[in-house]
Design a protein around this motif. Structure first.
Motif, PDB file in Angstrom:
ATOM      1  N   SER B  89       0.738  -1.243   0.109  1.00 39.06           N
ATOM      2  CA  SER B  89       0.043  -0.083   0.052  1.00 39.06           C
ATOM      3  C   SER B  89       0.838   1.168  -0.007  1.00 39.06           C
ATOM      4  CB  SER B  89      -0.899  -0.023   1.484  1.00 39.06           C
ATOM      5  OG  SER B  89      -0.087   0.055   2.545  1.00 39.06           O
ATOM      6  N   GLU B  90       2.164   1.089   0.722  1.00 42.58           N
ATOM      7  CA  GLU B  90       3.002   2.229   0.727  1.00 42.58           C
ATOM      8  C   GLU B  90       3.384   2.520  -0.838  1.00 42.58           C
ATOM      9  OE1 GLU B  90       4.729   4.728   2.420  1.00 42.58           O
ATOM     10  OE2 GLU B  90       2.883   4.558   3.422  1.00 42.58           O
ATOM     11  N   MET B  91       3.744   1.589  -1.425  1.00 40.17           N
ATOM     12  CA  MET B  91       4.429   1.606  -2.865  1.00 40.17           C
ATOM     13  C   MET B  91       3.154   2.026  -3.727  1.00 40.17           C
ATOM     14  SD  MET B  91       5.538  -1.527  -5.589  1.00 40.17           S
ATOM     15  CE  MET B  91       3.803  -1.863  -6.003  1.00 40.17           C
ATOM     16  N   ILE B  92       1.928   1.551  -3.583  1.00 39.90           N
ATOM     17  CA  ILE B  92       0.869   2.186  -4.345  1.00 39.90           C
ATOM     18  C   ILE B  92       0.721   3.624  -4.455  1.00 39.90           C
ATOM     19  CG2 ILE B  92      -1.606   1.629  -5.136  1.00 39.90           C
ATOM     20  CD1 ILE B  92      -1.214  -1.014  -4.843  1.00 39.90           C
ATOM     21  N   ASN B  93       0.910   4.149  -2.775  1.00 42.54           N
ATOM     22  CA  ASN B  93       0.687   5.560  -2.776  1.00 42.54           C
ATOM     23  C   ASN B  93       1.512   6.358  -3.605  1.00 42.54           C
ATOM     24  OD1 ASN B  93      -1.336   5.781  -0.776  1.00 42.54           O
ATOM     25  ND2 ASN B  93       0.298   5.256   0.759  1.00 42.54           N
ATOM     26  N   ALA B 118      -6.111   0.576   2.569  1.00 41.34           N
ATOM     27  CA  ALA B 118      -4.485   0.832   3.436  1.00 41.34           C
ATOM     28  C   ALA B 118      -3.986   1.905   2.765  1.00 41.34           C
ATOM     29  CB  ALA B 118      -3.860  -0.304   3.311  1.00 41.34           C
ATOM     30  N   MET B 119      -4.368   2.570   1.683  1.00 42.81           N
ATOM     31  CA  MET B 119      -3.724   3.846   0.799  1.00 42.81           C
ATOM     32  C   MET B 119      -4.034   4.920   1.515  1.00 42.81           C
ATOM     33  SD  MET B 119      -4.009   2.900  -2.974  1.00 42.81           S
ATOM     34  CE  MET B 119      -3.596   4.505  -3.357  1.00 42.81           C
ATOM     35  N   ASP B 120      -3.320   6.210   1.283  1.00 43.50           N
ATOM     36  CA  ASP B 120      -3.431   7.530   1.640  1.00 43.50           C
ATOM     37  C   ASP B 120      -5.177   7.804   1.064  1.00 43.50           C
ATOM     38  OD1 ASP B 120      -1.290   7.854   2.883  1.00 43.50           O
ATOM     39  OD2 ASP B 120      -0.115   9.080   1.603  1.00 43.50           O
ATOM     40  N   LEU B 121      -5.777   8.529   2.105  1.00 42.24           N
ATOM     41  CA  LEU B 121      -7.090   8.749   1.446  1.00 42.24           C
ATOM     42  C   LEU B 121      -7.296   9.386  -0.098  1.00 42.24           C
ATOM     43  CD1 LEU B 121     -10.105   8.256   2.580  1.00 42.24           C
ATOM     44  CD2 LEU B 121      -9.919  10.535   3.249  1.00 42.24           C
ATOM     45  N   GLU B 122      -6.452  10.514   0.066  1.00 41.75           N
ATOM     46  CA  GLU B 122      -6.376  11.240  -1.272  1.00 41.75           C
ATOM     47  C   GLU B 122      -6.041  10.608  -2.440  1.00 41.75           C
ATOM     48  OE1 GLU B 122      -4.764  15.547  -2.951  1.00 41.75           O
ATOM     49  OE2 GLU B 122      -4.325  15.008  -0.654  1.00 41.75           O
ATOM     50  N   ASP B 123      -4.982   9.804  -2.364  1.00 40.58           N
ATOM     51  CA  ASP B 123      -4.521   8.903  -3.475  1.00 40.58           C
ATOM     52  C   ASP B 123      -5.518   7.798  -3.665  1.00 40.58           C
ATOM     53  OD1 ASP B 123      -1.999  10.028  -3.815  1.00 40.58           O
ATOM     54  OD2 ASP B 123      -1.057   8.979  -2.295  1.00 40.58           O
ATOM     55  N   VAL B 127      -7.498   7.243  -7.392  1.00 35.32           N
ATOM     56  CA  VAL B 127      -7.282   5.964  -7.978  1.00 35.32           C
ATOM     57  C   VAL B 127      -8.866   5.272  -8.419  1.00 35.32           C
ATOM     58  CG1 VAL B 127      -6.699   3.385  -7.777  1.00 35.32           C
ATOM     59  CG2 VAL B 127      -5.065   5.395  -7.353  1.00 35.32           C
ATOM     60  N   LYS B 128      -9.729   5.465  -7.372  1.00 35.13           N
ATOM     61  CA  LYS B 128     -11.063   4.959  -7.489  1.00 35.13           C
ATOM     62  C   LYS B 128     -11.818   5.807  -8.602  1.00 35.13           C
ATOM     63  CE  LYS B 128     -12.134   3.747  -2.715  1.00 35.13           C
ATOM     64  NZ  LYS B 128     -12.580   4.628  -1.396  1.00 35.13           N
ATOM     65  N   ALA B 140      -9.839   6.981 -18.547  1.00 34.85           N
ATOM     66  CA  ALA B 140      -9.228   5.589 -17.942  1.00 34.85           C
ATOM     67  C   ALA B 140      -7.723   5.605 -18.015  1.00 34.85           C
ATOM     68  CB  ALA B 140      -9.959   4.341 -18.640  1.00 34.85           C
ATOM     69  N   ILE B 141      -7.113   6.300 -19.228  1.00 36.84           N
ATOM     70  CA  ILE B 141      -5.755   6.474 -19.110  1.00 36.84           C
ATOM     71  C   ILE B 141      -5.140   7.540 -18.789  1.00 36.84           C
ATOM     72  CG2 ILE B 141      -5.918   4.652 -21.165  1.00 36.84           C
ATOM     73  CD1 ILE B 141      -5.350   7.154 -23.129  1.00 36.84           C
ATOM     74  N   MET B 142      -5.942   8.534 -18.422  1.00 34.99           N
ATOM     75  CA  MET B 142      -5.432   9.920 -17.680  1.00 34.99           C
ATOM     76  C   MET B 142      -4.611   9.460 -16.525  1.00 34.99           C
ATOM     77  SD  MET B 142      -8.523  12.036 -16.591  1.00 34.99           S
ATOM     78  CE  MET B 142      -9.415  11.599 -15.051  1.00 34.99           C
ATOM     79  N   THR B 143      -3.634  10.415 -16.001  1.00 32.73           N
ATOM     80  CA  THR B 143      -3.119  10.464 -14.912  1.00 32.73           C
ATOM     81  C   THR B 143      -3.469  11.926 -13.987  1.00 32.73           C
ATOM     82  OG1 THR B 143      -1.141  10.259 -13.337  1.00 32.73           O
ATOM     83  CG2 THR B 143      -1.009  11.451 -15.270  1.00 32.73           C
ATOM     84  N   LYS B 144      -3.630  11.715 -12.665  1.00 24.45           N
ATOM     85  CA  LYS B 144      -4.077  13.070 -11.923  1.00 24.45           C
ATOM     86  C   LYS B 144      -2.711  13.735 -11.481  1.00 24.45           C
ATOM     87  CE  LYS B 144      -7.630  13.137 -10.277  1.00 24.45           C
ATOM     88  NZ  LYS B 144      -9.000  13.935 -10.695  1.00 24.45           N
TER      89      LYS B 144
END
Lengths: 453, 453
Positions: B89-93, B118-123, B127-128, B140-144
Motif C-alpha cells: 500500500s505504501e508503494m501504491i501511494n 490501506a492507501m492515503d485517502l486522497e490517493d 485511483v477509485k 481511464a488512461i489519464m493521470t491525476k
C-alpha cells in the motif's frame, strides 16, 4: 495557440476565405496566425491557388515555415513550386533542419542545390549533413536544433542560456552536456535543473551514463528505445562520441506507426509495395514476384489433386468442397499467425513458454475444427444429399484446422528465431502451406474411406 | 540515470546477483538505484524469488514504485502477490494514479479493496475515480499528477511553485491554468514561461483557446489528436470543463501501437482474439464464430462448383487448378487491401481521387494477371499435357486477378465510408468474395470453351 476540431475547421476555412475575398487582410492575418500551425496547414491546403497567392503576401517566410512543417511531405513538394525562390530560401532557413532536409530530398537535384545556395551558410551546411545520412537511420531523422551545455555552468547560468536559445530549439526539456570537443558527456532534464539550487553546477545535476544512439542506428531501433524508456528525445552521436543531433518523440511516433502499417505489407506479401504514391506499373513490378512465387506453390497443390484424380472421378462432389476446406484451414492459420505476430510485436510473447503457445493454438484449432465438423455433418447431407461426403469433409476439416493453427503459430516463431525475411511468414505463405496439407489430408481420408467401403 | 543496452543488462544482472550473494547490500543498493527504472525492472524480473525477497529489504516502497511502473501489467500482477500488504500500500501511494488504477483493476476485488483502504485517502480517491471510467477512454488512461496554475500568478511565482510540485508531477512541461472552479481556462508551456519576463502574468502568457478532450473520448482519438498536434500531453476535462487529469505522450505511444497491432486481428478475422494471455477455450470461443461464418460462405463456393459438375466431369483436371486460381486471386486481392488499408491508416489516401486508386489497382491487377497467364500457358502444357486446360486457366487467372484487385480495394473503402464493422473488410472476407468470383469466372470460361469446341 488555438486549435480547431474537424467541424469547425471547415467553418473556419470558409470564414477566412470570406475575409480574403473582402480583402480584409489585416483581420485575416490576425485570426489565421492565432491558430495552431497544424490547423493553419489544414486550411492552407484547402485554399485554391489564387487564395494561396494572397496568403503569401500576408504571411512572412518565418510564419510560413511553421505552416510548412505541419504539411505532409507530398503537399510540401507540390506547394513549394509555386513560391518564389527568395521567399522559399528564407522559409527553409526557418525550418527545423530535419524538416528542411526531408523537403529538399524530395526536390530534383538542381532545385535543391539552388535553394541550398540561397540559404544561410550554417543552416545549409546542417541540412546538407542530414541529407548525407542513409534514409531511415537516426542521422537521417534527427534534427540539429538541440541545446548543449558546459558541465561547469550553474543551474542559473543555464536558465539564462535557455532564455536566449529556447526559441530556436526543437526541445528544451532535455539538455545535453558536452565537453570542449563537443563530445556528449551527460544529460540533465529541465525538471531537475529547475528544482535544483540556482548555484548548483551542471556536473552535479547531470546523469553521466547517458543513453545515445549512433547516427547509423536504424530508426525503428531508435523509436523502440525512446518508447522503452519513455524519453522525450534521444541524442545522436558520431563514432567518436560527438553530439550530432537529437531525435524527438513526435518523430518517433511517426516511425512506429509507419513500421506498424508496413507490417501489413509483410503480412499480405505486398512488402515494399503498399505505398499509395507509386504508379500501377511500379506497383505490379513490386507485387507480381510474390504472386508468381505463390502461384508456383499453387502448382504444387494442382499436382496433389492430380494424384487423386481417380478418387475424384469416383465422387466428383468432392471437388466442390476443396475451396471450403482450403478457406477454413487458411483462415484458422492466419488467426494463429495474427496472435503470434502481435505477441512478438508487443513483446508479450517472449515471456510465455514456446511449448505452451503451440499447445494452446493446437487446442484452439481442435475446438474450432470440432465445431466446424459438427456443423458440416448436419448441413452437407441436407443440401448435397451425401453422408459419405459429409463424413469425409467433416473429418478433414477437424484434422486440417488443428494442423493449420500449429503451422500458423510455428512459422512466424521460426522466422523470428532464424531472422530470415519475415515476408515469408505472411498470411499468403502460411495459407499456401495449409492448402497443401489440407488437400493431402482431405484426399487421403477420402481415398481410405472409399477403399474400405 | 544510467541506462544499459541489451548485452550489458545480462552482465549487469549477473554482477548484481553476485553482490546479493556476497551480502554486499550497500554496494548493491547504490549500483542498482543508479540504473534507469526501466533497467531496474528488467533486472528485477530476472531475479529468483529468494533474490527478490532480498531486494525488498533493501529497496523502500517509494523506490519500488519506480520499478513497478516500468513492469508489464502482467508481471506487476504476479509479483505484487509476494509483497506484504503494508509495503504494497505504501508503494501504491507512490505510483502515478494511472498506473495504480491499472494495477488494481488487475487484482481481484477484495484484494484491490483492501489495498485501497490501506492507501492515503486522497490517493485512494484519485485511483477509485480513474477505475470508474470505462476502459479505453481518456478518463481511464489519464493521470491525476498534473500541475495547475492560477492565471493571476507571475512567471516567477509559477517557477517557485514548480520547484515544490515538480517531483510529484508526471510532466511539468505543459502547465494548465484553471479558474476558481477548477475549470480549464488556458495552457502555458514551460518554454514560454522560462523565456518570459519574470514578472509577466500567466494570463498574458497562456493560450486561452486550449485543446482538451472529454473524459469519455476514445483513447485512439486522444492519441491521434496528440500525434496530429505534436503535443507532449493533453488535458482531460469533465462536461462542465473541470480539469480532471492529463494524458501524456508516452501512454499515447502504447495506445497507437496497441491499436495498430489490433488491426492485425481485424485483418485476419481474429478480432478481439489476438491477445496472447487468453485460454485456448476462450480463444476458440472468440475465433470460431468468424471461422464458421466464413465456412458458410465456403458452402456457397461448393454450390457454385456443384452447378458445373458436368463440366468437371468432362475434364476432371480442371479441379486440380481450383486452389491455384483461388489462391492467386486471394493474394492479389489481399495486396490491394493492404495498400488501401495502409493508405487509410496513414491518411495518405484521402487526398487521392477514389477513381484514380481503383483504376490503378485494376491496371496493376491486369498486369500481374497477364504475367501469371503467360507463365501458366507455358507450364501447364509441359507438366499436365493439356493446351485446353492451359488456355482456360490462363484466361481465368487474367480475369480473376483484375477483378480481385478491384474487390480488394473497393471493399475497405466502402466499409470506411459506411462505418460498419471493419472486420468485414479483412483478408479472409475479401478472399472469400474473390473465391466465389474466381470460380464463377473459371467455370464460365471452361463451360463456354467446351461448348464451342
Amino acid at each position: 495557440m488555438a486549435r480547431l476540431n474537424n467541424e469547425t475547421i471547415d467553418d473556419y476555412t470558409n470564414h477566412l476565405i470570406e475575409l480574403l475575398k473582402k480583402n480584409a487582410n489585416l483581420q485575416f492575418r490576425e485570426e489565421f496566425l492565432q491558430l495552431h500551425p497544424t490547423d493553419q496547414a489544414e486550411i492552407y491546403a484547402k485554399l485554391v491557388k489564387e487564395q494561396r497567392q494572397n496568403l503569401y503576401e500576408m504571411i512572412n517566410p518565418e510564419e510560413m515555415a511553421d505552416i510548412f512543417q505541419a504539411l505532409e511531405l507530398q503537399e510540401q513538394k507540390e506547394l513549394i513550386l509555386e513560391l518564389d525562390q527568395h521567399y522559399t530560401s528564407e522559409m527553409i532557413n526557418h525550418l527545423y533542419t530535419d524538416d528542411a532536409a526531408d523537403l529538399l530530398s524530395q526536390l530534383d537535384e538542381s532545385a535543391a542545390h539552388a535553394l541550398l545556395k540561397a540559404m544561410d551558410l550554417e543552416d545549409a551546411n546542417d541540412v546538407k549533413e542530414l541529407m548525407a545520412y542513409p534514409p531511415k537511420t537516426a542521422g537521417a531523422i534527427m534534427t540539429k536544433e538541440f541545446i548543449s551545455l558546459a558541465s561547469s555552468h550553474s543551474a542559473q547560468q543555464v536558465i539564462e542560456q535557455l532564455r536566449e536559445e529556447a526559441p530556436n530549439a526543437e526541445t528544451i526539456y532535455y539538455l545535453y552536456v558536452v565537453n570542449e570537443q563537443d563530445q556528449l558527456v551527460g544529460v540533465v532534464s529541465l525538471r531537475d535543473l529547475l528544482t535544483a539550487q540556482s548555484n548548483e553546477l551542471v556536473q552535479n545535476l547531470m546523469s553521466s551514463r547517458v543513453v545515445s544512439v549512433d547516427s547509423d542506428t536504424n530508426q525503428e531501433e531508435v523509436a523502440k528505445m525512446i518508447k522503452k524508456y519513455n524519453f522525450l528525445a534521444a541524442p545522436v552521436v558520431s563514432s567518436d562520441g560527438t553530439l550530432l543531433g537529437i531525435v524527438t518523440v513526435d518523430d518517433v511516433i511517426d516511425v512506429l506507426e509507419d513500421e506498424a502499417t508496413e507490417d501489413l505489407g509483410e503480412f499480405t506479401a505486398a512488402r515494399g509495395a503498399t505505398d499509395i504514391n507509386v504508379s500501377a506499373f511500379q506497383s505490379a513490378k513490386l507485387r507480381s514476384p510474390w504472386i508468381v512465387l505463390l502461384m508456383f506453390f499453387g502448382l504444387l497443390t494442382a499436382g496433389v489433386i492430380e494424384q487423386f484424380e481417380e478418387t475424384l472421378n469416383q465422387i466428383i462432389l468432392l471437388a466442390a468442397f476443396i475451396p471450403l476446406l482450403m478457406g477454413s484451414a487458411g483462415n484458422a492459420g492466419t488467426q494463429s499467425l495474427a496472435v503470434v505476430v502481435r505477441g512478438l510485436a508487443l513483446g508479450t510473447l517472449e515471456k510465455k513458454g514456446l511449448f505452451r503457445i503451440l499447445l494452446k493454438e493446437f487446442s484452439t484449432g481442435m475446438m474450432i475444427g470440432f465445431i466446424c465438423a459438427m456443423t458440416l455433418l448436419l448441413i452437407i447431407p441436407i443440401f448435397y444429399g451425401s453422408y459419405m461426403v459429409a463424413v469425409i469433409v467433416g473429418m478433414s476439416i477437424f484434422c486440417s484446422l488443428s494442423v493449420a493453427t500449429i503451422v500458423g503459430a510455428t512459422v512466424p516463431l521460426i522466422i523470428h528465431k532464424l531472422k530470415i525475411d519475415p515476408a515469408f511468414a505472411s498470411g499468403p505463405f502460411i495459407t499456401t502451406v495449409n492448402d497443401i496439407l489440407g488437400l493431402l489430408i482431405y484426399f487421403t481420408i477420402a481415398t481410405s474411406l472409399l477403399h474400405y467401403l
